[in-house]
Scaffold this motif. Structure first.
Motif, PDB file in Angstrom:
ATOM      1  N   VAL A 175      -0.243  -5.759   7.687  1.00 39.22           N
ATOM      2  CA  VAL A 175       0.646  -5.284   6.937  1.00 39.22           C
ATOM      3  C   VAL A 175       0.069  -4.075   6.532  1.00 39.22           C
ATOM      4  O   VAL A 175       0.770  -2.841   6.647  1.00 39.22           O
ATOM      5  CB  VAL A 175       1.481  -5.894   5.699  1.00 39.22           C
TER       6      VAL A 175
ATOM      7  N   ARG B  62       1.470  -0.270   7.382  1.00 39.41           N
ATOM      8  CA  ARG B  62       1.745   0.823   6.097  1.00 39.41           C
ATOM      9  C   ARG B  62       1.015   2.083   6.410  1.00 39.41           C
ATOM     10  O   ARG B  62       1.588   3.078   5.993  1.00 39.41           O
ATOM     11  CB  ARG B  62       1.665   0.189   4.738  1.00 39.41           C
TER      12      ARG B  62
ATOM     13  N   ILE C 201       6.135   4.437  -1.892  1.00 38.13           N
ATOM     14  CA  ILE C 201       6.177   3.569  -0.887  1.00 38.13           C
ATOM     15  C   ILE C 201       5.145   3.040  -0.269  1.00 38.13           C
ATOM     16  O   ILE C 201       5.125   1.868   0.043  1.00 38.13           O
ATOM     17  CB  ILE C 201       7.058   4.433   0.371  1.00 38.13           C
TER      18      ILE C 201
ATOM     19  N   ILE D 178       4.928  -1.132  -0.444  1.00 38.02           N
ATOM     20  CA  ILE D 178       4.825  -2.391   0.794  1.00 38.02           C
ATOM     21  C   ILE D 178       3.770  -3.248   0.541  1.00 38.02           C
ATOM     22  O   ILE D 178       3.883  -4.636   0.680  1.00 38.02           O
ATOM     23  CB  ILE D 178       4.505  -1.456   1.989  1.00 38.02           C
TER      24      ILE D 178
ATOM     25  N   MET E 229       4.411  -7.309  -0.798  1.00 39.38           N
ATOM     26  CA  MET E 229       4.197  -8.285  -0.141  1.00 39.38           C
ATOM     27  C   MET E 229       3.226  -9.304  -0.682  1.00 39.38           C
ATOM     28  O   MET E 229       3.579 -10.586  -0.705  1.00 39.38           O
ATOM     29  CB  MET E 229       3.764  -7.841   1.255  1.00 39.38           C
TER      30      MET E 229
END
Length: 200
Positions: free
Chosen positions: A145, A149, A171, A175, A179
């Protein structure tokens, strides 16, 4: 009389502290385990970074690997992309279509986040097999992830450089930390032994 009163207060204080320790022993154990694992992993990572100064991978192997993987991912989206060592600092320069977009520094490789995640899971440990499996799959998921990102951020910075502040400070962290928090909630609700003990 004052001596007896003082002794009485000390005994009461000791009894009170003992009751608190018994009542909150799971919380205290969690905090101490978390801190111990976090410190050990952080020190190990620091030694790794110190050792990496003398290897051919710049600025360190994991950050170098992340930079190269991002280069491939952005390239697969049709962009002309290159990552090159930064001449003035320990980072990799990300260049998209001959435009310098961002620096990939050690903090971008997700290891610090993985250390925090792992410390929490170990402190809230469940059965050994479940803990190891969840820990491994969670760390892999965080790493993957994190790659995506950085890809999203980099393309966003290329097309909308005036949005740098919101992309990087809002942002970008939302992210990965969102998570991690989601994984923690899954672990605590469904797998952690400490949660089952409190419910018994």
């Amino acid at each position: 009389m004052n001596t007896r009163f003082t002794q009485f207060n000390r005994i009461n204080c000791f009894v009170f502290l003992k009751k608190l320790l018994i009542k909150y022993k799971l919380v205290i154990r969690f905090i101490l385990t978390f801190l111990l694992v976090y410190i050990l992993l952080s020190l190990s990572y620091k030694f790794y970074l110190d050792f990496s100064k003398y290897t051919k991978f710049y600025p360190d192997y994991i950050t170098h690997l992340v930079a190269k993987q991002i280069e491939h991912l952005i390239g697969d989206l049709g962009y002309d992309v290159h990552v090159v060592p930064h001449p003035d600092e320990p980072s990799m320069k990300l260049i998209i279509n001959k435009k310098f977009v961002a620096r990939i520094i050690e903090g971008c490789n997700s290891i610090s986040v993985i250390i925090m995640f792992a410390s929490f899971i170990v402190a809230f440990s469940g059965r050994l097999k479940q803990t190891v499996m969840f820990l491994f799959s969670g760390c892999v998921l965080i790493y993957v992830v994190n790659l995506f990102r950085i890809v999203i951020l980099s393309i966003g910075l290329y097309h909308y450089p005036w949005r740098r502040e919101i992309l990087h400070t809002v942002i970008f962290p939302a992210i990965i930390y969102g998570m991690v928090f989601f994984l923690w909630m899954i672990w605590v609700r469904h797998f952690a032994t400490i949660n089952r003990k409190q419910n018994e």
